[in-house]
Design an enzyme around this catalytic site. Structure first.
Site: not given
Length: 165
Positions: A19, A45, A132
């Site tokens: 990122h 998630k 992530s």
């Protein structure tokens, strides 16, 4: 540039070096970048950090760059972008598997606001595999995430998992 403002939306849970790479490279194309943490996930998630903690981490990681703003948003991304006068949406594409979903989202956003442009950016090759979700899982299972997140994010992850850094 003509005061080009872009939004880089995502969950950023946690913010990875991938990122960070996209954010910093975006500044070569736009004058100002809003890193926007979505309050509503587009995919199911299990989260690690609360929304405000993610925003705080982004602010800490990019404290050296005044052209980067970190905030959260809810609702439609195009409505948020329009409200911030950001006509560009930045999205990272790690693999071909990301493309179909991102392409559909780009077309929908263009349908909702024809003036918006979507800028797809490929990550550095050393970050292509990073997500992530993967970093969260490695951290949760006790693996070393030092190479995948900034020191401030790693320290916060260690605390979240009950380990002192």
């Amino acid at each position: 540039m003509n005061n080009a403002v872009a939004v880089y939306p995502g969950s950023f849970d946690p913010l990875t070096v991938g990122h960070e790479d996209i954010v910093r490279r975006s500044l070569g194309v736009v004058d100002r970048l809003i890193v926007a943490v979505a309050e509503t996930a587009t995919q199911a998630k299990s989260g690690l950090f609360e929304i405000e903690e993610r925003v705080d981490l982004i602010r800490e990681v990019f404290a050296d760059e005044p052209r980067i703003e970190a905030t959260s948003f809810s609702g439609l991304l195009v409505d948020f972008a329009r409200s911030r006068q950001a006509r560009i949406i930045v999205r990272g594409l790690r693999a071909v598997s990301d493309f179909e979903y991102e392409f559909q989202m780009a077309l929908m956003n263009r349908s909702l606001w024809p003036e918006v442009e979507v800028l797809f950016m490929a990550p550095s090759t050393r970050h292509t595999f990073l997500s992530s979700s993967l970093v969260r899982e490695v951290g949760r299972l006790g693996g070393d995430v030092t190479d995948f997140v900034s020191p401030v994010v790693k320290a916060r992850m260690d605390r979240a998992f009950g380990r002192d850094a």
